[in-house]
Design a protein around this motif. Structure first.
Motif, PDB file in Angstrom:
ATOM      1  N   UNK A 178       7.583  10.830  -0.386  1.00  0.00           N
ATOM      2  CA  UNK A 178       7.631   9.851   0.607  1.00  0.00           C
ATOM      3  C   UNK A 178       6.937  10.107   1.744  1.00  0.00           C
ATOM      4  N   UNK A 179       6.266  11.372   2.137  1.00  0.00           N
ATOM      5  CA  UNK A 179       5.199  11.653   3.032  1.00  0.00           C
ATOM      6  C   UNK A 179       4.065  10.914   2.636  1.00  0.00           C
ATOM      7  N   UNK A 180       3.582  11.362   1.366  1.00  0.00           N
ATOM      8  CA  UNK A 180       2.219  11.184   0.890  1.00  0.00           C
ATOM      9  C   UNK A 180       2.313   9.516   0.800  1.00  0.00           C
ATOM     10  N   UNK A 185       0.409   4.156   2.063  1.00  0.00           N
ATOM     11  CA  UNK A 185       0.737   2.631   2.449  1.00  0.00           C
ATOM     12  C   UNK A 185       0.692   2.100   3.781  1.00  0.00           C
ATOM     13  N   UNK A 186       0.801   3.065   4.834  1.00  0.00           N
ATOM     14  CA  UNK A 186       0.978   2.850   6.178  1.00  0.00           C
ATOM     15  C   UNK A 186       2.191   2.572   6.664  1.00  0.00           C
ATOM     16  N   UNK A 187       3.601   2.978   5.598  1.00  0.00           N
ATOM     17  CA  UNK A 187       4.734   2.793   5.853  1.00  0.00           C
ATOM     18  C   UNK A 187       5.264   3.779   7.218  1.00  0.00           C
ATOM     19  N   UNK A 188       6.207   2.993   8.101  1.00  0.00           N
ATOM     20  CA  UNK A 188       6.858   3.688   9.205  1.00  0.00           C
ATOM     21  C   UNK A 188       5.516   4.431   9.962  1.00  0.00           C
ATOM     22  N   UNK A 191       0.876   6.044   7.933  1.00  0.00           N
ATOM     23  CA  UNK A 191      -0.531   5.630   7.608  1.00  0.00           C
ATOM     24  C   UNK A 191      -1.310   4.563   8.369  1.00  0.00           C
ATOM     25  N   UNK A 192      -0.574   3.812   9.452  1.00  0.00           N
ATOM     26  CA  UNK A 192      -1.244   2.950  10.161  1.00  0.00           C
ATOM     27  C   UNK A 192      -1.902   3.504  11.428  1.00  0.00           C
ATOM     28  N   UNK A 193      -1.866   4.842  11.499  1.00  0.00           N
ATOM     29  CA  UNK A 193      -2.798   5.735  12.679  1.00  0.00           C
ATOM     30  C   UNK A 193      -3.806   6.050  11.844  1.00  0.00           C
ATOM     31  N   UNK A 198      -4.450  10.160   6.536  1.00  0.00           N
ATOM     32  CA  UNK A 198      -4.098   8.654   6.128  1.00  0.00           C
ATOM     33  C   UNK A 198      -5.429   8.169   5.026  1.00  0.00           C
ATOM     34  N   UNK A 199      -6.665   8.777   5.711  1.00  0.00           N
ATOM     35  CA  UNK A 199      -7.810   8.237   4.837  1.00  0.00           C
ATOM     36  C   UNK A 199      -7.783   8.822   3.721  1.00  0.00           C
ATOM     37  N   UNK A 200      -7.384  10.194   3.429  1.00  0.00           N
ATOM     38  CA  UNK A 200      -7.397  10.942   2.120  1.00  0.00           C
ATOM     39  C   UNK A 200      -6.296  10.323   1.287  1.00  0.00           C
TER      40      UNK A 200
END
Length: 248
Positions: A178-180, A185-188, A191-193, A198-200
């Motif tokens: 769930x965390x990966x 995907x930028x969920x919650x 991954x939007x920050x 996030x990049x990896x």
């Protein structure tokens, strides 16, 4: 004929009065007595241990991660992220919204200092192809996609790197996936920050994410956190230092 009627009224009055007094006495006897709750941090963080209990939570809810023994810097920063909206989970946001940095530091110190045995590795059947894929990513990465080895940041023992990088072992595969997936995907918010994790994660396929989650959950948690990030990863993940620069 009025006298008997008056007598009946008196009898009803005494019966009702007796029932009322009996009810009051019974309620008083059954009322809970005041409890002297100790004013200790261990008592106050019981709101945390409802979900992040001292026992293995995998059988109850695999989405609650173990926080006992995690690095203090990591725990402190995650508490701030939940409070300030950089990481989102509504119960955590509500719980932490009025807490000061000082108090969050105390909570982080408390849980970091808990020495509780890790649960045994998760019993998962991992096909050899998936296991090989996961081990390659964990220890070698994929230079062609600029995906570093997991061990480069999370330590050779995968138990984290002081002071901000968490360990990857002792966690349920469902939580890890769930965390990966959230990073990918930028969920919650996660991954939007913009940051190195996030990049990896966005470079990984879902097949790789599932293989990593299963393989990591099947490993025994042992070893020690690394002391510092390698120079290359410290430069690549410089946002960690900037984001958390006031945490020590």
């Amino acid at each position: 004929m009025a006298f008997p009627h008056h007598k009946n009224n008196n009898m009803k009055y005494f019966i009702l009065t007796g029932l009322f007094l009996f009810t009051c006495f019974a309620e008083a006897a059954e009322a809970p007595q005041p409890v002297d709750v100790p004013n200790t941090l261990a008592e106050r963080v019981k709101a945390c241990t409802i979900c992040h209990g001292e026992e293995d939570k995998a059988s109850r809810d695999a989405y609650y991660p173990r926080i006992a023994g995690k690095l203090e810097g990591y725990l402190y920063n995650q508490l701030r992220h939940f409070r300030d909206g950089r990481r989102y989970y509504q119960p955590m946001a509500i719980l932490l919204e009025n807490m000061s940095d000082t108090y969050l530091r105390e909570i982080a110190q408390y849980f970091a200092g808990l020495e509780i045995p890790y649960p045994p590795p998760e019993s998962i059947v991992i096909p050899p192809v998936q296991a090989a894929l996961a081990e390659k990513l964990v220890y070698s990465g994929d230079p062609e996609r600029e995906v570093p080895a997991c061990s480069a940041c999370h330590g050779q023992d995968l138990m984290g790197t002081e002071p901000f990088v968490p360990g990857l072992l002792g966690l349920h595969s469902t939580y890890l996936a769930a965390q990966l997936g959230g990073w990918h995907s930028g969920g919650l918010i996660r991954g939007k920050i913009a940051n190195c994790m996030a990049d990896i994660a966005k470079q990984l396929t879902y097949e790789e994410i599932n293989a990593l989650a299963k393989w990591l959950a099947a490993q025994p948690a042992s070893g020690e956190p690394a002391n510092a990030l390698p120079a290359e990863m410290a430069q690549r993940c410089a946002n960690l230092a900037l984001e958390n620069g006031d945490s020590r």
